[in-house]
Each structure stands twice: as structure tokens, then as C-alpha cells.
Design a protein around this motif. Structure first.
Motif, PDB file in Angstrom:
ATOM      1  N   LYS A  51       0.697  -0.864   0.107  1.00 18.53           N
ATOM      2  CA  LYS A  51       0.279  -0.031   0.143  1.00 18.53           C
ATOM      3  C   LYS A  51       0.855   1.290  -0.211  1.00 18.53           C
ATOM      4  O   LYS A  51       0.379   1.889  -0.777  1.00 18.53           O
ATOM      5  N   LYS A  52       1.844   1.123   0.478  1.00 16.38           N
ATOM      6  CA  LYS A  52       2.382   2.643   1.148  1.00 16.38           C
ATOM      7  C   LYS A  52       4.145   2.210   0.187  1.00 16.38           C
ATOM      8  O   LYS A  52       4.111   2.949  -0.977  1.00 16.38           O
ATOM      9  N   ILE A  53       4.252   1.055  -0.643  1.00 18.19           N
ATOM     10  CA  ILE A  53       5.281   1.139  -1.272  1.00 18.19           C
ATOM     11  C   ILE A  53       5.233   0.641  -2.606  1.00 18.19           C
ATOM     12  O   ILE A  53       4.362  -0.369  -3.125  1.00 18.19           O
ATOM     13  N   SER A  54       5.348   1.288  -3.448  1.00 16.93           N
ATOM     14  CA  SER A  54       5.138   1.353  -5.224  1.00 16.93           C
ATOM     15  C   SER A  54       5.329  -0.158  -5.351  1.00 16.93           C
ATOM     16  O   SER A  54       6.576  -0.212  -4.692  1.00 16.93           O
ATOM     17  N   ASN A  55       5.290  -0.506  -6.780  1.00 20.22           N
ATOM     18  CA  ASN A  55       5.380  -1.998  -7.417  1.00 20.22           C
ATOM     19  C   ASN A  55       6.761  -1.570  -7.855  1.00 20.22           C
ATOM     20  O   ASN A  55       7.574  -2.942  -7.698  1.00 20.22           O
ATOM     21  N   ASP A  56       7.080  -0.620  -8.288  1.00 21.70           N
ATOM     22  CA  ASP A  56       8.470  -0.746  -8.815  1.00 21.70           C
ATOM     23  C   ASP A  56       9.591  -0.961  -7.433  1.00 21.70           C
ATOM     24  O   ASP A  56      10.180  -1.131  -7.564  1.00 21.70           O
ATOM     25  N   LYS A  57       9.338  -0.089  -6.581  1.00 20.14           N
ATOM     26  CA  LYS A  57      10.500  -0.301  -5.475  1.00 20.14           C
ATOM     27  C   LYS A  57      10.379  -1.443  -5.187  1.00 20.14           C
ATOM     28  O   LYS A  57      11.980  -1.751  -4.280  1.00 20.14           O
ATOM     29  N   VAL A  58       9.413  -2.017  -5.199  1.00 21.09           N
ATOM     30  CA  VAL A  58       9.182  -3.512  -4.372  1.00 21.09           C
ATOM     31  C   VAL A  58      10.326  -4.494  -5.197  1.00 21.09           C
ATOM     32  O   VAL A  58      10.946  -4.911  -5.099  1.00 21.09           O
ATOM     33  N   ILE A  59       9.658  -4.334  -6.374  1.00 19.31           N
ATOM     34  CA  ILE A  59      10.768  -5.412  -7.160  1.00 19.31           C
ATOM     35  C   ILE A  59      11.950  -4.806  -7.711  1.00 19.31           C
ATOM     36  O   ILE A  59      13.056  -5.818  -7.729  1.00 19.31           O
ATOM     37  N   LYS A  60      12.446  -3.368  -7.196  1.00 18.80           N
ATOM     38  CA  LYS A  60      13.778  -3.477  -6.837  1.00 18.80           C
ATOM     39  C   LYS A  60      14.016  -3.915  -5.911  1.00 18.80           C
ATOM     40  O   LYS A  60      15.855  -4.582  -6.105  1.00 18.80           O
ATOM     41  N   ALA A  61      13.702  -3.402  -4.876  1.00 21.62           N
ATOM     42  CA  ALA A  61      14.295  -4.460  -3.588  1.00 21.62           C
ATOM     43  C   ALA A  61      14.051  -5.491  -3.420  1.00 21.62           C
ATOM     44  O   ALA A  61      15.435  -6.421  -3.486  1.00 21.62           O
ATOM     45  N   SER A  62      13.835  -6.253  -4.952  1.00 19.15           N
ATOM     46  CA  SER A  62      13.816  -7.940  -4.556  1.00 19.15           C
ATOM     47  C   SER A  62      15.091  -8.300  -5.704  1.00 19.15           C
ATOM     48  O   SER A  62      15.535  -8.961  -5.174  1.00 19.15           O
ATOM     49  N   GLY A  63      15.932  -7.261  -6.100  1.00 18.16           N
ATOM     50  CA  GLY A  63      17.064  -7.568  -7.330  1.00 18.16           C
ATOM     51  C   GLY A  63      16.397  -7.562  -8.625  1.00 18.16           C
ATOM     52  O   GLY A  63      16.985  -7.231  -9.248  1.00 18.16           O
ATOM     53  N   ASN A  64      15.100  -7.129  -8.599  1.00 16.33           N
ATOM     54  CA  ASN A  64      14.698  -7.279 -10.176  1.00 16.33           C
ATOM     55  C   ASN A  64      15.468  -8.465 -10.916  1.00 16.33           C
ATOM     56  O   ASN A  64      16.022  -7.801 -11.997  1.00 16.33           O
ATOM     57  N   PRO A  65      14.486  -9.019 -10.431  1.00 22.35           N
ATOM     58  CA  PRO A  65      15.114 -10.824 -11.247  1.00 22.35           C
ATOM     59  C   PRO A  65      14.234 -10.990 -13.195  1.00 22.35           C
ATOM     60  O   PRO A  65      13.828 -12.064 -13.218  1.00 22.35           O
ATOM     61  N   MET A  66      13.648  -9.582 -13.229  1.00 20.38           N
ATOM     62  CA  MET A  66      13.236  -9.412 -14.512  1.00 20.38           C
ATOM     63  C   MET A  66      13.889 -10.277 -16.043  1.00 20.38           C
ATOM     64  O   MET A  66      15.299  -9.628 -16.200  1.00 20.38           O
ATOM     65  N   ARG A  67      13.273 -10.878 -16.560  1.00 22.39           N
ATOM     66  CA  ARG A  67      13.968 -11.719 -18.221  1.00 22.39           C
ATOM     67  C   ARG A  67      15.350 -12.308 -17.176  1.00 22.39           C
ATOM     68  O   ARG A  67      15.922 -13.144 -18.242  1.00 22.39           O
ATOM     69  N   GLU A  68      14.902 -12.828 -16.311  1.00 20.92           N
ATOM     70  CA  GLU A  68      16.116 -14.290 -15.365  1.00 20.92           C
ATOM     71  C   GLU A  68      15.215 -15.607 -15.615  1.00 20.92           C
ATOM     72  O   GLU A  68      13.683 -15.523 -15.551  1.00 20.92           O
ATOM     73  N   ASN A  69      16.172 -15.788 -16.252  1.00 22.12           N
ATOM     74  CA  ASN A  69      15.341 -17.491 -15.934  1.00 22.12           C
ATOM     75  C   ASN A  69      14.333 -18.311 -14.262  1.00 22.12           C
ATOM     76  O   ASN A  69      14.791 -18.360 -13.917  1.00 22.12           O
ATOM     77  N   ILE A  70      13.429 -18.158 -14.560  1.00 31.11           N
ATOM     78  CA  ILE A  70      12.772 -18.517 -13.689  1.00 31.11           C
ATOM     79  C   ILE A  70      13.416 -19.827 -12.507  1.00 31.11           C
ATOM     80  O   ILE A  70      12.667 -19.955 -11.737  1.00 31.11           O
ATOM     81  N   PHE A  71      13.571 -20.783 -13.540  1.00 27.95           N
ATOM     82  CA  PHE A  71      14.536 -21.678 -12.752  1.00 27.95           C
ATOM     83  C   PHE A  71      15.357 -21.224 -11.933  1.00 27.95           C
ATOM     84  O   PHE A  71      15.808 -21.765 -10.791  1.00 27.95           O
ATOM     85  N   LYS A  72      16.059 -20.748 -12.548  1.00 24.98           N
ATOM     86  CA  LYS A  72      17.949 -19.896 -12.127  1.00 24.98           C
ATOM     87  C   LYS A  72      17.596 -19.202 -10.911  1.00 24.98           C
ATOM     88  O   LYS A  72      18.024 -18.795  -9.970  1.00 24.98           O
ATOM     89  N   VAL A  73      16.004 -18.271 -10.818  1.00 22.83           N
ATOM     90  CA  VAL A  73      16.120 -18.045  -9.262  1.00 22.83           C
ATOM     91  C   VAL A  73      16.205 -18.234  -7.960  1.00 22.83           C
ATOM     92  O   VAL A  73      15.202 -19.279  -8.233  1.00 22.83           O
TER      93      VAL A  73
END
Length: 260
Positions: A51-73
Motif C-alpha cells: 500500500k505504501k511502497i510502489s510496485n517498482d520499489k518492491v521489484i527493485k528491492a527484490s533485486g529485479n529478476p525480470m528477464r532472468e530464467n524462472i528456474f535459476k532465480v
């Protein structure tokens, strides 16, 4: 055992071996395809619970695994990264094949402020420092007179007097659970023998020491509700002048003191 039965058993064993080899080959092919193709690369990250943290900030905090292989993360590593963010209390990461990651978080909420060294330290009910700002939020309870160590964002407040910190956090937690915290403007703890609270409607409360906290806070809540129902204005509540609370319904605090 007859000859026919022995033959049947050999045939069954051969069939099982063939099935095992086929499954092994299929699994190998699946692994090769999974790690070599872009089909399983993460292309969608869904964030739930923020609610307080934006989606972009959550994804950034996660290490942003976008475009990485789902089995490797590593979901565990992503969860660990997320919980380093001061506003994220808990995190759960789930895979949705072929290319979607779901991040579910539980946020920490700003509940009170400690005035410290000219700054305002924002904390949750667990005493975790969420941020340090020059400006106070007038909607939050401000704790004055607290002797704490230098605060560090993302970490729990500390003090030479650990019991004091535990007592204060216990006070905040119970105030929050009884829905009284939102009604408190300031809490002055500079005198440990008599904590003074100022409510948002101007009522002053001499709380006494930090003992029997839950009983006292619930008593205050009951008194306020009763006065509100009866539409009786209140100026002072004393919990430090004997076993029973004293309620003053006028502006003469000194008169009440003289009577005591």
C-alpha cells in the motif's frame, strides 16, 4: 514358478527400464529447453500486499529478476533481499510457470515518532526505524524525552537501558491494540516516575510509571468512551494519585492538585 511367468517378469522389467530411460531423456530435454530458451524468462512480476511502497520499489528491492530464467532465480534469496527494505516486514515469493513471479509482502506501518537530535525518527510497533526525517507527521504520536542510541534505518532502536526500550515498545503495542494510540498526540517519558500523555483533543494524562500498562490504558479508553457518551468535557486524568483514577472536567488542574 512356470516358464511363462519368468518370461512375463523379464518383459515387465525391460518395460520399466525403457520407461525409466524415456522419462530420464524427457527430463533431460526439459532441463535443456528450460535453461536455454527464453520461454521461461520472467516477463511478469505481480506484487501483492503493498500500500505504501510502489510496485517498482518492491521489484527493485527484490533485486529485479525480470528477464532472468524462472528456474535459476532463488525465491529464498529474493525474500531475503526484500526484507532488507525497512518498510517490508515479511515477504513470500512464488513461481507461476512459465514466466511469472508473484511477490507477496507484509508492510511495516509508521506508528509513532521519537524526537532525537533535532530529527524525527519514524518507527513501527516493533521499534524498527523506518525513516529519519526533519519534519514530523502531526497525525502520528510523538515520543519525547526518550534516551536512545543513534538510530539506524531498518534496525530496532536501542538504548543503554534495554528495559526502558522494552517497556516503551510494550506501551506502544498495547496502545495500538486498544485503538488508543491514534488518540495520543505526545508521550513525555523524561520522568520515568510519571509518564505524561497529551491526547489529540487536549486532555492531559498523568500516567505514572510504566507498570500495569495494559490495565491503565484500557482504563483510560473506558473513561474517554464514557465521558464521550455522556458528553462531559475532560481536561485531566490522573493515574498517579492512588488506586483509582481521578478525572478533572474543568481547566483548573491546580485546584485538583490542592485537593490531593
Amino acid at each position: 514358478m512356470g516358464k511363462k511367468e519368468r518370461i512375463d517378469k523379464r518383459i515387465k522389467r525391460k518395460r520399466r527400464k525403457i520407461v525409466f530411460i524415456i522419462l530420464l531423456l524427457l527430463f533431460g530435454i526439459f532441463l535443456v529447453v528450460s535453461f536455454k530458451t527464453t520461454f521461461f524468462n520472467i516477463s511478469n512480476i505481480e506484487v501483492i500486499g503493498n500500500k505504501k511502497i510502489s510496485n517498482d520499489k518492491v521489484i527493485k528491492a527484490s533485486g529485479n529478476p525480470m528477464r532472468e530464467n524462472i528456474f535459476k532465480v532463488s525465491s529464498g534469496e529474493i525474500e531475503k533481499n526484500l526484507k532488507k527494505h525497512p518498510y517490508i516486514k515479511e515477504a513470500v515469493v512464488k513461481r507461476r510457470l512459465p514466466n511469472k513471479l508473484i511477490i507477496e509482502i507484509e508492510e511495516r506501518n509508521e506508528k509513532f515518532i521519537i524526537s532525537h537530535g533535532g530529527s524525527n525518527v519514524y518507527l513501527d510497533v516493533d521499534g524498527i526505524v523506518l525513516k529519519i526525517d526533519s519534519e514530523p507527521n502531526n497525525k502520528l504520536t510523538i515520543l519525547k524525552g526518550a534516551n536512545i542510541d543513534k538510530p539506524d534505518v531498518g534496525y530496532k532502536i536501542t538504548s543503554e537501558n534495554e528495559e526502558f526500550v522494552d517497556n516503551i515498545l510494550g506501551f506502544i503495542d498495547i496502545s495500538n491494540k486498544t485503538n488508543l494510540l491514534n488518540e495520543i498526540n505526545t508521550i513525555d517519558v523524561s520522568n520515568g516516575d510519571n509518564i505524561i500523555m497529551e491526547l489529540k483533543d487536549g486532555v492531559l494524562v498523568d500516567f505514572g510509571p510504566l507498570n500495569n500498562v495494559e490495565y491503565k490504558l484500557r482504563y483510560i479508553k473506558e473513561i474517554l468512551n464514557d465521558l464521550n457518551v455522556k458528553d462531559i468535557p475532560c481536561r485531566y486524568i490522573y493515574l498517579n494519585k492512588g488506586e483509582n483514577p481521578i478525572v478533572v472536567t474543568d481547566n483548573e488542574r491546580e485546584d485538583s492538585n490542592e485537593e490531593q
